[in-house]
Scaffold this motif. Structure first.
Motif, PDB file in Angstrom:
ATOM      1  N   GLU A  26     112.792  99.920  35.621  1.00  0.00           N
ATOM      2  CA  GLU A  26     114.162  99.401  35.585  1.00  0.00           C
ATOM      3  C   GLU A  26     115.046 100.118  36.598  1.00  0.00           C
ATOM      4  O   GLU A  26     115.857  99.486  37.277  1.00  0.00           O
ATOM      5  N   LEU A  27     114.908 101.438  36.716  1.00  0.00           N
ATOM      6  CA  LEU A  27     115.699 102.180  37.700  1.00  0.00           C
ATOM      7  C   LEU A  27     115.385 101.700  39.113  1.00  0.00           C
ATOM      8  O   LEU A  27     116.279 101.572  39.948  1.00  0.00           O
ATOM      9  N   ALA A  28     114.122 101.421  39.387  1.00  0.00           N
ATOM     10  CA  ALA A  28     113.737 100.926  40.706  1.00  0.00           C
ATOM     11  C   ALA A  28     114.336  99.545  40.977  1.00  0.00           C
ATOM     12  O   ALA A  28     114.768  99.253  42.096  1.00  0.00           O
ATOM     13  N   LEU A  29     114.376  98.706  39.969  1.00  0.00           N
ATOM     14  CA  LEU A  29     114.940  97.372  40.131  1.00  0.00           C
ATOM     15  C   LEU A  29     116.458  97.409  40.311  1.00  0.00           C
ATOM     16  O   LEU A  29     117.040  96.542  40.973  1.00  0.00           O
ATOM     17  N   GLU A  30     117.092  98.409  39.747  1.00  0.00           N
ATOM     18  CA  GLU A  30     118.553  98.506  39.763  1.00  0.00           C
ATOM     19  C   GLU A  30     119.114  99.325  40.921  1.00  0.00           C
ATOM     20  O   GLU A  30     120.316  99.283  41.170  1.00  0.00           O
ATOM     21  N   ASN A  31     118.257 100.091  41.613  1.00  0.00           N
ATOM     22  CA  ASN A  31     118.724 100.989  42.671  1.00  0.00           C
ATOM     23  C   ASN A  31     117.869 100.802  43.923  1.00  0.00           C
ATOM     24  O   ASN A  31     116.665 101.020  43.883  1.00  0.00           O
ATOM     25  N   GLU A  32     118.501 100.425  45.013  1.00  0.00           N
ATOM     26  CA  GLU A  32     117.734 100.116  46.218  1.00  0.00           C
ATOM     27  C   GLU A  32     117.042 101.326  46.831  1.00  0.00           C
ATOM     28  O   GLU A  32     116.086 101.163  47.584  1.00  0.00           O
ATOM     29  N   ASN A  33     117.474 102.526  46.524  1.00  0.00           N
ATOM     30  CA  ASN A  33     116.834 103.713  47.096  1.00  0.00           C
ATOM     31  C   ASN A  33     115.759 104.309  46.183  1.00  0.00           C
ATOM     32  O   ASN A  33     115.169 105.334  46.513  1.00  0.00           O
ATOM     33  N   ILE A  34     115.486 103.672  45.055  1.00  0.00           N
ATOM     34  CA  ILE A  34     114.462 104.156  44.127  1.00  0.00           C
ATOM     35  C   ILE A  34     113.313 103.162  44.087  1.00  0.00           C
ATOM     36  O   ILE A  34     113.534 101.952  43.998  1.00  0.00           O
ATOM     37  N   VAL A  35     112.093 103.692  44.168  1.00  0.00           N
ATOM     38  CA  VAL A  35     110.903 102.870  43.992  1.00  0.00           C
ATOM     39  C   VAL A  35     110.084 103.458  42.850  1.00  0.00           C
ATOM     40  O   VAL A  35     110.086 104.666  42.632  1.00  0.00           O
ATOM     41  N   ALA A  36     109.423 102.596  42.120  1.00  0.00           N
ATOM     42  CA  ALA A  36     108.512 103.046  41.062  1.00  0.00           C
ATOM     43  C   ALA A  36     107.108 103.024  41.648  1.00  0.00           C
ATOM     44  O   ALA A  36     106.664 102.010  42.173  1.00  0.00           O
ATOM     45  N   ALA A  37     106.440 104.161  41.581  1.00  0.00           N
ATOM     46  CA  ALA A  37     105.100 104.282  42.145  1.00  0.00           C
ATOM     47  C   ALA A  37     104.070 104.283  41.025  1.00  0.00           C
ATOM     48  O   ALA A  37     104.319 104.812  39.941  1.00  0.00           O
ATOM     49  N   CYS A  38     102.929 103.708  41.300  1.00  0.00           N
ATOM     50  CA  CYS A  38     101.868 103.565  40.300  1.00  0.00           C
ATOM     51  C   CYS A  38     100.899 104.737  40.377  1.00  0.00           C
ATOM     52  O   CYS A  38     100.127 104.848  41.337  1.00  0.00           O
ATOM     53  N   ILE A  39     100.902 105.591  39.389  1.00  0.00           N
ATOM     54  CA  ILE A  39     100.020 106.757  39.397  1.00  0.00           C
ATOM     55  C   ILE A  39      98.559 106.345  39.287  1.00  0.00           C
ATOM     56  O   ILE A  39      97.674 107.011  39.837  1.00  0.00           O
ATOM     57  N   THR A  40      98.278 105.232  38.660  1.00  0.00           N
ATOM     58  CA  THR A  40      96.901 104.762  38.554  1.00  0.00           C
ATOM     59  C   THR A  40      96.339 104.438  39.932  1.00  0.00           C
ATOM     60  O   THR A  40      95.175 104.735  40.228  1.00  0.00           O
ATOM     61  N   ASP A 106     113.769 101.606  18.713  1.00  0.00           N
ATOM     62  CA  ASP A 106     113.950 102.961  19.243  1.00  0.00           C
ATOM     63  C   ASP A 106     113.456 103.058  20.679  1.00  0.00           C
ATOM     64  O   ASP A 106     114.006 103.819  21.483  1.00  0.00           O
ATOM     65  N   GLY A 107     112.434 102.299  21.022  1.00  0.00           N
ATOM     66  CA  GLY A 107     111.944 102.283  22.394  1.00  0.00           C
ATOM     67  C   GLY A 107     112.989 101.762  23.363  1.00  0.00           C
ATOM     68  O   GLY A 107     113.204 102.331  24.434  1.00  0.00           O
ATOM     69  N   GLU A 108     113.652 100.672  22.994  1.00  0.00           N
ATOM     70  CA  GLU A 108     114.715 100.108  23.836  1.00  0.00           C
ATOM     71  C   GLU A 108     115.857 101.102  24.004  1.00  0.00           C
ATOM     72  O   GLU A 108     116.380 101.289  25.108  1.00  0.00           O
ATOM     73  N   LYS A 109     116.247 101.755  22.913  1.00  0.00           N
ATOM     74  CA  LYS A 109     117.310 102.763  22.980  1.00  0.00           C
ATOM     75  C   LYS A 109     116.877 103.928  23.861  1.00  0.00           C
ATOM     76  O   LYS A 109     117.670 104.470  24.637  1.00  0.00           O
ATOM     77  N   ALA A 110     115.618 104.318  23.747  1.00  0.00           N
ATOM     78  CA  ALA A 110     115.103 105.440  24.527  1.00  0.00           C
ATOM     79  C   ALA A 110     115.116 105.120  26.023  1.00  0.00           C
ATOM     80  O   ALA A 110     115.408 106.004  26.836  1.00  0.00           O
ATOM     81  N   VAL A 111     114.812 103.883  26.398  1.00  0.00           N
ATOM     82  CA  VAL A 111     114.850 103.498  27.812  1.00  0.00           C
ATOM     83  C   VAL A 111     116.251 103.725  28.367  1.00  0.00           C
ATOM     84  O   VAL A 111     116.418 104.294  29.447  1.00  0.00           O
ATOM     85  N   VAL A 112     117.265 103.309  27.643  1.00  0.00           N
ATOM     86  CA  VAL A 112     118.652 103.475  28.091  1.00  0.00           C
ATOM     87  C   VAL A 112     118.985 104.952  28.256  1.00  0.00           C
ATOM     88  O   VAL A 112     119.542 105.378  29.284  1.00  0.00           O
ATOM     89  N   VAL A 113     118.635 105.754  27.265  1.00  0.00           N
ATOM     90  CA  VAL A 113     118.913 107.195  27.304  1.00  0.00           C
ATOM     91  C   VAL A 113     118.170 107.848  28.467  1.00  0.00           C
ATOM     92  O   VAL A 113     118.749 108.657  29.210  1.00  0.00           O
ATOM     93  N   LEU A 114     116.900 107.510  28.636  1.00  0.00           N
ATOM     94  CA  LEU A 114     116.102 108.135  29.682  1.00  0.00           C
ATOM     95  C   LEU A 114     116.583 107.746  31.072  1.00  0.00           C
ATOM     96  O   LEU A 114     116.588 108.581  31.978  1.00  0.00           O
ATOM     97  N   LYS A 115     116.995 106.516  31.262  1.00  0.00           N
ATOM     98  CA  LYS A 115     117.510 106.112  32.568  1.00  0.00           C
ATOM     99  C   LYS A 115     118.732 106.939  32.944  1.00  0.00           C
ATOM    100  O   LYS A 115     118.838 107.426  34.073  1.00  0.00           O
ATOM    101  N   LYS A 116     119.635 107.134  32.010  1.00  0.00           N
ATOM    102  CA  LYS A 116     120.829 107.947  32.275  1.00  0.00           C
ATOM    103  C   LYS A 116     120.430 109.387  32.587  1.00  0.00           C
ATOM    104  O   LYS A 116     120.968 110.005  33.512  1.00  0.00           O
ATOM    105  N   TYR A 117     119.488 109.918  31.821  1.00  0.00           N
ATOM    106  CA  TYR A 117     119.027 111.295  32.029  1.00  0.00           C
ATOM    107  C   TYR A 117     118.365 111.442  33.396  1.00  0.00           C
ATOM    108  O   TYR A 117     118.639 112.397  34.130  1.00  0.00           O
TER     109      TYR A 117
END
Length: 125
Positions: A26-40, A106-117
């Motif tokens: 979600e952070l990658a989709l919302e911020n043009e300077n952030i990319v999500a990389a696949c560790i796999t 709780d997972g949805e709430k955690a996503v919001v909290v973690l993105k801010k963090y």
């Protein structure tokens, strides 16, 4: 935070692994300077990693104490500029995601909290 940042996150099959992946994507989709990389992808490649890491500051996002993302990158001789551990954040907010397949309440709430963090932590790199 103007530099390109690659978030290399946990991909574990635990509820927190799902939350961490969701927050990173979600952070990658919302911020043009952030990319999500696949560790796999990186663990599957014998001698190299995706070019996405070549021109980005690498930040690992850890879902548990095993810190697999950092271990995999270290094995590839790739250094992260920061490691953000998130299990304590979820506990501090008394959130307990329990589904590893779909985000529960709780997972949805955690996503919001973690993105801010995560965004707050990225200010310091």
């Amino acid at each position: 935070m103007n530099d390109k940042i690659a978030l290399v996150s946990c991909s574990g099959l635990s509820p927190l692994g799902l939350v961490v992946r969701a927050a990173s994507v979600e952070l990658a989709l919302e911020n043009e300077n952030i990319v999500a990389a696949c560790i796999t992808e990186y663990s599957a490649q014998p001698n190299n990693c995706s070019p996405i890491l070549d021109d980005a500051k690498i930040v690992t996002i850890t879902g548990c104490g095993d810190d697999c993302a950092s271990v995999i990158l270290k094995d590839k001789n790739i250094a992260a500029v920061k490691n953000i551990s998130l299990d304590h954040v979820v506990k501090a907010y008394e959130l307990n995601p329990v589904d590893a397949v779909r985000l529960d309440e709780d997972g949805e709430k955690a996503v919001v909290v973690l993105k801010k963090y995560i965004l707050k932590e990225l200010e310091n790199i």
